[in-house]
Design a protein around this motif. Structure first.
Motif, PDB file in Angstrom:
ATOM      1  N   ASN A 145      80.760 -15.710  -3.605  1.00 25.94           N
ATOM      2  CA  ASN A 145      79.312 -14.500  -3.488  1.00 25.94           C
ATOM      3  C   ASN A 145      78.066 -15.293  -4.475  1.00 25.94           C
ATOM      4  O   ASN A 145      78.486 -16.715  -5.075  1.00 25.94           O
ATOM      5  CB  ASN A 145      80.247 -13.012  -4.261  1.00 25.94           C
TER       6      ASN A 145
ATOM      7  N   GLU B 122      87.971  -6.692 -10.169  1.00 25.57           N
ATOM      8  CA  GLU B 122      87.712  -6.396  -9.659  1.00 25.57           C
ATOM      9  C   GLU B 122      86.888  -6.670  -8.212  1.00 25.57           C
ATOM     10  O   GLU B 122      87.049  -5.592  -7.197  1.00 25.57           O
ATOM     11  CB  GLU B 122      86.807  -5.488 -10.553  1.00 25.57           C
ATOM     12  N   SER B 123      86.286  -7.862  -7.816  1.00 26.62           N
ATOM     13  CA  SER B 123      85.547  -7.875  -6.951  1.00 26.62           C
ATOM     14  C   SER B 123      86.394  -8.272  -5.847  1.00 26.62           C
ATOM     15  O   SER B 123      86.156  -9.644  -4.946  1.00 26.62           O
ATOM     16  CB  SER B 123      83.907  -8.800  -7.332  1.00 26.62           C
TER      17      SER B 123
ATOM     18  N   MET C 194      85.923  -9.147  -2.169  1.00 29.22           N
ATOM     19  CA  MET C 194      84.579  -9.284  -1.493  1.00 29.22           C
ATOM     20  C   MET C 194      84.534 -10.463  -1.614  1.00 29.22           C
ATOM     21  O   MET C 194      84.187 -11.323  -2.150  1.00 29.22           O
ATOM     22  CB  MET C 194      82.938  -8.758  -2.711  1.00 29.22           C
TER      23      MET C 194
ATOM     24  N   PHE D 136      80.932  -9.366 -12.735  1.00 28.02           N
ATOM     25  CA  PHE D 136      82.199  -7.813 -11.640  1.00 28.02           C
ATOM     26  C   PHE D 136      82.142  -8.794 -11.128  1.00 28.02           C
ATOM     27  O   PHE D 136      83.049  -9.363 -10.528  1.00 28.02           O
ATOM     28  CB  PHE D 136      81.087  -7.124 -11.523  1.00 28.02           C
ATOM     29  N   LEU D 137      81.037 -10.682 -10.449  1.00 21.36           N
ATOM     30  CA  LEU D 137      81.521 -10.980  -9.229  1.00 21.36           C
ATOM     31  C   LEU D 137      82.828 -12.308  -9.800  1.00 21.36           C
ATOM     32  O   LEU D 137      84.030 -12.391  -8.698  1.00 21.36           O
ATOM     33  CB  LEU D 137      80.963 -12.120  -8.210  1.00 21.36           C
TER      34      LEU D 137
END
Ligand code: NAP
Length: 249
Positions: free
Chosen positions: A183, A232-233, A236, A227-228
């Protein structure tokens, strides 16, 4: 504070100052073993590592110019010896050499390409197998709102930061079958030495275009990166997250 990165090895390039330093400290606070890469600011890098260790977590500093593939490969060996394979790589190191295009030399162009894209190539290459094999591998590229909007006097920089969008989406596809994610965050104008280099009048004009009416602080960026980096990510990938106080693009 959750310690959801405990046991993870996180490499942050350009972590001696600014956004990278805060990303490194914050990953440490979440339990990661942190690799603080720097090019020339040894004292600042040692301060970042000391802060991480004073909070009960592990960090090493590694000098490597990201434009130099040999130094980057040596950094990866050092990381393996200290902490084992990397789980997370944050491609943060970046520079500006600002001039209007009319005045920009090929040297100005190449310097920014070398660090902001060549460095990303070298570091991703050096840690690619680690990220692919990691149970929750994470590649996080630090772009800029300037890559989305363009910016007067920054043709070289804007081009590198847009280039990271294509790189992110492509690597996301190429790593998807390993479960690792890729990401990109695109910070708005953030209070660091890089912004301090911008003329005050120009800073005022930029600020008038920010709906939240303030520049970002480094911890506005580091929380999203953490977060990334976390589990939890995990659904994504290939995303570009703007952190820019509401600037349009
Ligand atoms: P900064 O305060 O100027 O710090 C730059 C960091 O990159 C320093 O730690 C520096 O290390 C390192 N670095 C530069 N060239 C390097 C190289 N060849 N090899 C290894 N490390 C190198 O910059 P910043 O504002 O924190 O920016 C960090 C990232 O966020 C950059 O990619 C930038 O494009 C992006 N960004 C910044 C802003 C902003 O407004 N500040 C906005 C959007 C995106 P040494 O000091 O050791 O040389």
């Amino acid at each position: 504070m959750t310690r959801n990165l405990t046991g993870k090895t996180c490499v942050v390039t350009g972590a001696s100052r600014g956004i990278g330093a805060e990303i490194a400290k914050n990953l440490g606070r979440h339990g990661a073993n942190v690799v603080v890469n720097y090019r020339s600011s040894e004292g600042e890098a040692l301060d970042v590592a000391e802060t991480i260790e004073s909070e009960g977590n592990s960090a090493i500093t590694v000098q490597a110019d990201v434009t130099d593939g040999i130094e980057v490969d040596e950094m990866s060996e050092t990381v393996h010896e200290a902490f084992g394979p990397a789980d997370v790589l944050v491609n943060n190191a970046g520079v500006t050499v600002d001039r209007t295009f009319k005045n920009m030399t090929r040297e100005d162009w190449d310097r920014v390409m070398d660090v902001n894209l060549g460095g990303v190539f070298n570091c991703t290459k050096a840690f690619y197998d680690d990220l692919k094999d990691a149970p929750e591998g994470r590649l996080i590229n630090i772009s800029s709102v300037v890559g989305q909007q363009g910016n007067y006097g920054q043709a070289n920089y804007a081009t590198t930061k847009s280039g990271l969008f294509g790189f992110t989406r492509t690597l996301a596809l190429e790593l998807a079958n390993s479960g690792s994610t890729v990401n990109c965050v695109a910070p708005g104008f953030t209070q660091t030495d890089m912004l301090a280099d911008v003329d005050e009048e120009v800073q005022g004009k930029i600020r008038s275009r920010i709906p939240l009416d303030r520049f970002a602080e480094v911890d506005d960026i580091s929380g999203v990166v953490q977060f990334l980096a976390s589990e939890e990510s995990s659904y994504m990938t290939g995303q570009i997250l703007g952190i820019n106080g509401g600037m349009e693009w």
